[in-house]
Write a protein that holds these residues in place. Structure first.
Motif, PDB file in Angstrom:
ATOM      1  N   MET A  52       0.830  -1.216   0.000  1.00 36.83           N
ATOM      2  CA  MET A  52       0.000   0.000   0.000  1.00 36.83           C
ATOM      3  C   MET A  52       0.862   1.262   0.000  1.00 36.83           C
ATOM      4  SD  MET A  52      -3.236  -0.588   2.402  1.00 36.83           S
ATOM      5  CE  MET A  52      -2.323  -1.032   3.836  1.00 36.83           C
ATOM      6  N   GLY A  53       2.165   1.108   0.008  1.00 39.20           N
ATOM      7  CA  GLY A  53       3.050   2.285   0.031  1.00 39.20           C
ATOM      8  C   GLY A  53       3.136   2.913   1.402  1.00 39.20           C
ATOM      9  N   LEU A  54       2.978   2.115   2.442  1.00 42.04           N
ATOM     10  CA  LEU A  54       3.036   2.685   3.801  1.00 42.04           C
ATOM     11  C   LEU A  54       4.285   2.260   4.566  1.00 42.04           C
ATOM     12  CD1 LEU A  54      -0.655   2.246   4.936  1.00 42.04           C
ATOM     13  CD2 LEU A  54       0.488   4.319   4.192  1.00 42.04           C
ATOM     14  N   GLY A  55       4.870   1.121   4.167  1.00 42.15           N
ATOM     15  CA  GLY A  55       5.978   0.543   4.936  1.00 42.15           C
ATOM     16  C   GLY A  55       7.107   1.536   5.202  1.00 42.15           C
ATOM     17  N   LEU A  56       7.622   2.173   4.161  1.00 44.86           N
ATOM     18  CA  LEU A  56       8.773   3.058   4.340  1.00 44.86           C
ATOM     19  C   LEU A  56       8.400   4.342   5.075  1.00 44.86           C
ATOM     20  CD1 LEU A  56      10.873   2.767   1.059  1.00 44.86           C
ATOM     21  CD2 LEU A  56      11.338   1.805   3.293  1.00 44.86           C
ATOM     22  N   SER A  57       7.196   4.874   4.782  1.00 44.23           N
ATOM     23  CA  SER A  57       6.833   6.139   5.467  1.00 44.23           C
ATOM     24  C   SER A  57       6.678   5.894   6.961  1.00 44.23           C
ATOM     25  CB  SER A  57       5.584   6.762   4.855  1.00 44.23           C
ATOM     26  OG  SER A  57       4.479   5.950   5.105  1.00 44.23           O
ATOM     27  N   ILE A  58       6.080   4.750   7.331  1.00 46.32           N
ATOM     28  CA  ILE A  58       5.937   4.436   8.767  1.00 46.32           C
ATOM     29  C   ILE A  58       7.327   4.214   9.375  1.00 46.32           C
ATOM     30  CG2 ILE A  58       5.107   2.678  10.392  1.00 46.32           C
ATOM     31  CD1 ILE A  58       2.647   2.374   8.562  1.00 46.32           C
ATOM     32  N   SER A  59       8.193   3.488   8.619  1.00 53.19           N
ATOM     33  CA  SER A  59       9.534   3.190   9.140  1.00 53.19           C
ATOM     34  C   SER A  59      10.300   4.481   9.387  1.00 53.19           C
ATOM     35  CB  SER A  59      10.306   2.324   8.146  1.00 53.19           C
ATOM     36  OG  SER A  59       9.607   1.126   7.945  1.00 53.19           O
ATOM     37  N   ARG A  60      10.232   5.378   8.434  1.00 50.10           N
ATOM     38  CA  ARG A  60      10.995   6.624   8.616  1.00 50.10           C
ATOM     39  C   ARG A  60      10.489   7.396   9.832  1.00 50.10           C
ATOM     40  NH1 ARG A  60      12.284  11.277   4.280  1.00 50.10           N
ATOM     41  NH2 ARG A  60      10.079  11.752   4.444  1.00 50.10           N
ATOM     42  N   ARG A  61       9.159   7.395   9.987  1.00 52.32           N
ATOM     43  CA  ARG A  61       8.625   8.135  11.144  1.00 52.32           C
ATOM     44  C   ARG A  61       9.151   7.546  12.448  1.00 52.32           C
ATOM     45  NH1 ARG A  61       2.454   8.719  11.886  1.00 52.32           N
ATOM     46  NH2 ARG A  61       2.831   8.206  14.050  1.00 52.32           N
ATOM     47  N   ILE A  62       9.136   6.228  12.507  1.00 56.83           N
ATOM     48  CA  ILE A  62       9.599   5.571  13.735  1.00 56.83           C
ATOM     49  C   ILE A  62      11.070   5.908  13.992  1.00 56.83           C
ATOM     50  CG2 ILE A  62      10.108   3.326  14.790  1.00 56.83           C
ATOM     51  CD1 ILE A  62       7.599   2.252  13.323  1.00 56.83           C
ATOM     52  N   VAL A  63      11.896   5.794  12.935  1.00 60.65           N
ATOM     53  CA  VAL A  63      13.339   6.034  13.097  1.00 60.65           C
ATOM     54  C   VAL A  63      13.575   7.487  13.510  1.00 60.65           C
ATOM     55  CG1 VAL A  63      15.551   6.081  11.913  1.00 60.65           C
ATOM     56  CG2 VAL A  63      13.997   4.180  11.550  1.00 60.65           C
ATOM     57  N   GLU A  64      12.850   8.409  12.888  1.00 64.48           N
ATOM     58  CA  GLU A  64      13.051   9.829  13.245  1.00 64.48           C
ATOM     59  C   GLU A  64      12.577  10.109  14.670  1.00 64.48           C
ATOM     60  OE1 GLU A  64      11.390  12.112  10.047  1.00 64.48           O
ATOM     61  OE2 GLU A  64      13.157  11.778   8.787  1.00 64.48           O
ATOM     62  N   ASP A  65      11.554   9.394  15.107  1.00 64.47           N
ATOM     63  CA  ASP A  65      11.132   9.556  16.512  1.00 64.47           C
ATOM     64  C   ASP A  65      12.236   9.075  17.463  1.00 64.47           C
ATOM     65  OD1 ASP A  65       8.772  10.741  15.969  1.00 64.47           O
ATOM     66  OD2 ASP A  65       7.555   8.915  16.016  1.00 64.47           O
ATOM     67  N   HIS A  66      13.117   8.226  16.945  1.00 62.83           N
ATOM     68  CA  HIS A  66      14.267   7.773  17.744  1.00 62.83           C
ATOM     69  C   HIS A  66      15.450   8.723  17.586  1.00 62.83           C
ATOM     70  CE1 HIS A  66      12.168   3.889  17.936  1.00 62.83           C
ATOM     71  NE2 HIS A  66      13.010   3.558  18.915  1.00 62.83           N
ATOM     72  N   GLN A  67      15.223   9.867  16.909  1.00 59.56           N
ATOM     73  CA  GLN A  67      16.284  10.841  16.577  1.00 59.56           C
ATOM     74  C   GLN A  67      17.284  10.282  15.557  1.00 59.56           C
ATOM     75  OE1 GLN A  67      15.340  11.139  20.152  1.00 59.56           O
ATOM     76  NE2 GLN A  67      14.100  12.695  19.123  1.00 59.56           N
ATOM     77  N   GLY A  68      16.912   9.166  14.909  1.00 60.22           N
ATOM     78  CA  GLY A  68      17.801   8.592  13.908  1.00 60.22           C
ATOM     79  C   GLY A  68      17.361   9.000  12.506  1.00 60.22           C
ATOM     80  N   TRP A  69      17.907   8.320  11.495  1.00 57.05           N
ATOM     81  CA  TRP A  69      17.544   8.614  10.100  1.00 57.05           C
ATOM     82  C   TRP A  69      17.829   7.399   9.230  1.00 57.05           C
ATOM     83  CZ3 TRP A  69      21.990   9.967  12.450  1.00 57.05           C
ATOM     84  CH2 TRP A  69      23.198   9.727  11.798  1.00 57.05           C
ATOM     85  N   ILE A  70      17.241   7.417   7.993  1.00 56.60           N
ATOM     86  CA  ILE A  70      17.471   6.302   7.071  1.00 56.60           C
ATOM     87  C   ILE A  70      18.155   6.848   5.817  1.00 56.60           C
ATOM     88  CG2 ILE A  70      16.380   4.474   5.702  1.00 56.60           C
ATOM     89  CD1 ILE A  70      13.997   4.555   7.606  1.00 56.60           C
ATOM     90  N   ASP A  71      19.310   6.259   5.455  1.00 59.87           N
ATOM     91  CA  ASP A  71      19.971   6.619   4.195  1.00 59.87           C
ATOM     92  C   ASP A  71      19.560   5.596   3.159  1.00 59.87           C
ATOM     93  OD1 ASP A  71      21.358   8.754   5.186  1.00 59.87           O
ATOM     94  OD2 ASP A  71      23.150   7.589   5.706  1.00 59.87           O
ATOM     95  N   VAL A  72      19.390   6.069   1.922  1.00 60.03           N
ATOM     96  CA  VAL A  72      19.056   5.113   0.875  1.00 60.03           C
ATOM     97  C   VAL A  72      19.916   5.400  -0.345  1.00 60.03           C
ATOM     98  CG1 VAL A  72      17.094   6.512   0.115  1.00 60.03           C
ATOM     99  CG2 VAL A  72      17.195   4.131  -0.506  1.00 60.03           C
ATOM    100  N   ALA A  73      20.378   4.345  -0.989  1.00 60.06           N
ATOM    101  CA  ALA A  73      21.215   4.522  -2.183  1.00 60.06           C
ATOM    102  C   ALA A  73      21.102   3.279  -3.054  1.00 60.06           C
ATOM    103  CB  ALA A  73      22.668   4.720  -1.764  1.00 60.06           C
ATOM    104  N   ASN A  74      21.379   3.486  -4.341  1.00 60.73           N
ATOM    105  CA  ASN A  74      21.471   2.334  -5.237  1.00 60.73           C
ATOM    106  C   ASN A  74      22.922   1.891  -5.273  1.00 60.73           C
ATOM    107  OD1 ASN A  74      18.801   1.923  -6.157  1.00 60.73           O
ATOM    108  ND2 ASN A  74      18.975   3.780  -7.409  1.00 60.73           N
TER     109      ASN A  74
END
Ligand code: ADP
Length: 500
Positions: free
Chosen positions: A448-470
C-alpha cells in the motif's frame, strides 16, 4: 561629488580663468593708454615751454623764464620744471623744489651735447618722476636745457583706479555668469537627474507605479525620462502577467494535488480491498467448508481453524498499519541488543527467502546496543527487509549487516544497520518519493506504500535517520541509523522509558 556640482565647478572655473585673463589684459592695455596720454600731455607742455624759452633767450632777456616756469608748474599734472645753463648747472627751479633734492642727472649733459630730447624715469628726493629734458637753442652754437617732470604716483593712482574698476566689473560679471550657470544646471540637469535617480530607487524597491516627471523640451534628459517611464510601464505589465500566470499555475497545481490525492486514495482503497479481501475470501471459504461438512475430521477442522486464525492476523496487521499512520507513536526507550533484534528479523524472513531460493546473509560483529523501542525497531527492519525480498528475483540475495563505523552527531553516537539486496534498485525518479505515504510501484495487493513512510517516522522519533542509495552493482541499500545506547547513562539500565 554629483555631476551637476562638478559641471558647475568646471564651468565657473573656466569662466573665472578666462575672465581673470581678460581683466588682466584690459588693465594692462588701459595702463599703457593712460601712460601714453599722460606723457603726451607733458610732452606738449614741454614743447610749448621750449618755444617760449627759446624766443625769450634769443631776444636776450631771460627775465620771463621764471614766470613761464612757475606758471607751468601750477598745472596739477606737472610736478616740477628745472632750468639748466649751458654748463648743465641749475639756474632756475619751479616753486616747491629745493635745489639740494635734485640729483644732477647725467642725461642733461647728453642733451646739451647732442641737442636731442631725452625722456626717462628718475627720482627727485623720495619721489619717482617721469622726466623730459629738452634743449633750448639760444643761438646756432649755444644751447642750454630744461627739465619738466611729472609725478609717477599721479599716474599710479590712476592705474590703481583702473585696476579696481576692472576688478569690480570682472567680479560682477563672474557672479552673474556663475548664478546663470547655477540656475541653468540646477533646472535643466540636477533636478531631472535627481528625479531619475529616485525613480530608479523606487523601481529597485519594487514600486512599479512610480513615474518620473518628464522635463520640458526634447533634450536627451527628457527623452531618457520618457524611456524610463516606458520601461516602468513594461515592468508593471510584466509583473501583472507574471502574477496572473502564477495564480493560474497555483490553481492548476491545486487541481493536480486534488487529483493526486484522489488517485492516492483510489490506490489505498484498492490496496486495502485487496489486503483485506484476499484473507477474507480464504476465511469465508474455510468457514463454508466447516459449515457444509460438519463431519470433517478433527485434524482437518483444526487446520482450517489455523488458516482462519492466520488470515485474521493478516487482516489485523493491515488494520494496524492503517491505524499507525494517524496515531502519534509512543516509544518505550530501552537498550536493545542488535544481535537479538537481527536474529529475530532473520527468523521471520527465512521462510519467505527459502521459498524463492533467496540467499539471506545476516552479519553482526559485536554486542552493541541501540536505544529504542524493541517492537518498533523490529517493525522497521521487517518492513525494509520484506521490501528487499520482494525486489530480488529468484536466486537473488539479501544482506543485513551492522556498519562498523559509527557516526557522532552533537555528542551522540549512531549505529547503522544496512539492508541491501541484489534487486533492480530504485528508479532515479522514485528516489525522492519512496518515503511518501501511499507511494508504491507494486501491483495492487503487493503493497500500500506505507511501509517506508511508517519506518521513517519511527526512526526519526528515535532521533535517527534512514539513508538510501542504489549500489553500483545494482540493488538498493537502506541504512538505518539508530542512537547507540550509552551503558554508563542512567536511562540505559534496561528499564523502559516512555517517550511519546
Ligand atoms: P510498498 O512496499 O507497499 O510499496 P513501501 O513504502 O515499503 O511501500 O515502499 C515504497 C516503494 O519503494 C516501493 O513500492 C518500491 O517502489 C520502493 N522500494 C522499497 N524498497 C525497495 C527495494 N529494496 N528495491 C527497490 N525498490 C524498493
Amino acid at each position: 561629488m554629483s555631476i551637476s556640482t562638478r559641471l558647475i565647478l568646471l564651468l565657473t572655473g573656466t569662466v573665472g580663468i578666462v575672465m581673470a585673463a581678460a581683466g588682466y589684459y584690459f588693465v594692462m592695455q588701459r595702463q599703457t593708454i593712460l601712460e601714453g596720454a599722460m606723457h603726451n600731455e607733458v610732452r606738449a607742455h614741454a614743447a610749448t615751454l621750449q618755444l617760449m624759452l627759446e624766443d625769450d633767450f634769443r631776444a636776450g632777456h631771460d627775465r620771463d623764464a621764471q614766470q613761464f616756469i612757475n606758471r607751468l608748474s601750477q598745472n596739477p599734472k606737472i610736478y616740477s620744471v628745472i632750468l639748466y645753463d649751458e654748463q648743465g648747472q641749475i639756474t632756475m627751479l619751479s616753486d616747491p623744489l629745493v635745489a639740494d633734492e635734485i640729483r644732477f642727472p647725467p642725461e642733461v649733459r647728453q642733451v646739451l651735447a647732442t641737442g636731442e630730447t631725452v625722456e626717462m624715469v628718475r627720482r627727485i628726493g623720495t619721489r619717482r618722476v617721469f622726466s623730459i629734458i629738452m634743449p633750448i637753442r639760444i643761438s646756432d652754437t649755444r644751447r642750454s636745457a630744461f627739465e619738466v617732470t611729472q609725478l609717477r604716483s599721479f599716474i599710479e593712482a590712476d592705474f590703481a583706479r583702473a585696476r579696481r574698476d576692472v576688478a569690480i566689473i570682472t567680479l560682477a560679471l563672474f557672479a552673474v555668469i556663475v548664478l546663470g550657470v547655477l540656475m541653468v544646471t540646477r533646472h535643466n540637469l540636477a533636478r531631472p537627474i535627481r528625479e531619475l535617480l529616485s525613480g530608479a530607487t523606487a523601481l529597485g524597491e519594487g514600486e512599479l507605479e512610480f513615474r518620473v516627471i518628464v522635463p520640458a523640451g526634447g533634450n536627451e534628459l527628457s527623452r531618457l525620462a520618457r524611456e524610463f517611464n516606458r520601461m516602468a510601464d513594461r515592468l508593471a505589465e510584466q509583473r501583472q502577467a507574471a502574477a496572473q500566470a502564477a495564480s493560474e499555475q497555483l490553481k492548476l497545481e491545486q487541481q493536480l494535488l486534488i487529483a493526486e490525492r484522489f488517485a492516492a486514495l483510489g490506490r489505498v482503497a484498492a490496496g486495502v480491498a485487496h489486503e483485506m479481501g484476499a484473507p477474507l475470501n480464504v476465511i469465508k471459504g474455510r468457514i463454508e467448508q466447516l459449515i457444509e461438512r460438519p463431519d470433517t475430521p478433527r485434524d482437518k477442522v483444526e487446520r482450517n481453524l489455523m488458516i482462519i486464525n492466520h488470515q485474521a492476523d493478516v487482516i489485523e496487521r493491515t488494520v494496524r498499519q492503517l491505524l499507525d499512520l494517524g496515531r502519534p507513536v509512543k516509544l518505550r526507550r530501552e537498550p536493545v541488543a542488535l544481535s537479538a533484534l537481527l536474529r529475530s528479523v532473520q527468523e521471520l524472513l527465512e521462510d519467505d527467502a527459502a521459498k524463492r531460493a533467496i540467499t539471506l546473509e545476516f552479519q553482526w560483529q559485536d554486542e552493541r546496543q541501540v536505544l529504542g523501542d524493541r517492537e518498533m525497531l523490529h517493525q522497521v527492519l521487517m518492513n525494509i527487509g520484506r521490501n528487499g525480498l520482494q525486489a530480488v528475483s529468484t536466486n537473488g540475495a539479501l544482506h543485513v549487516e551492522t556498519v562498523a563505523q559509527e557516526i557522532v552527531k552533537e555528542g551522540q553516537s549512531f549505529i547503522g544497520v544496512q539492508i541491501s539486496d541484489t534487486g533492480p534498485g530504485i528508479a532515479a525518479e522514485s528516489l525522492h518519493q519512496i518515503f511518501d505515504p501511499f507511494f508504491t510501484t507494486k501491483e495492487v495487493g503487493q503493497g500500500m506504500g506505507l511501509g517506508l513512510s511508517i519506518s521513517r517516522r519511527i526512526v526519526e522519533d528515535h532521533q535517527g535517520w534512514i539513508d538510501v542509495a542504489n549500489l553500483p552493482s545494482g540493488g538498493a541499500a537502506f541504512t538505518v541509523w539508530l542512537p547507540k545506547a550509552d551503558p554508563t547513562a542512567n536511562g540505559n539500565t534496561g528499564k523502559g522509558v516512555e517517550n511519546a
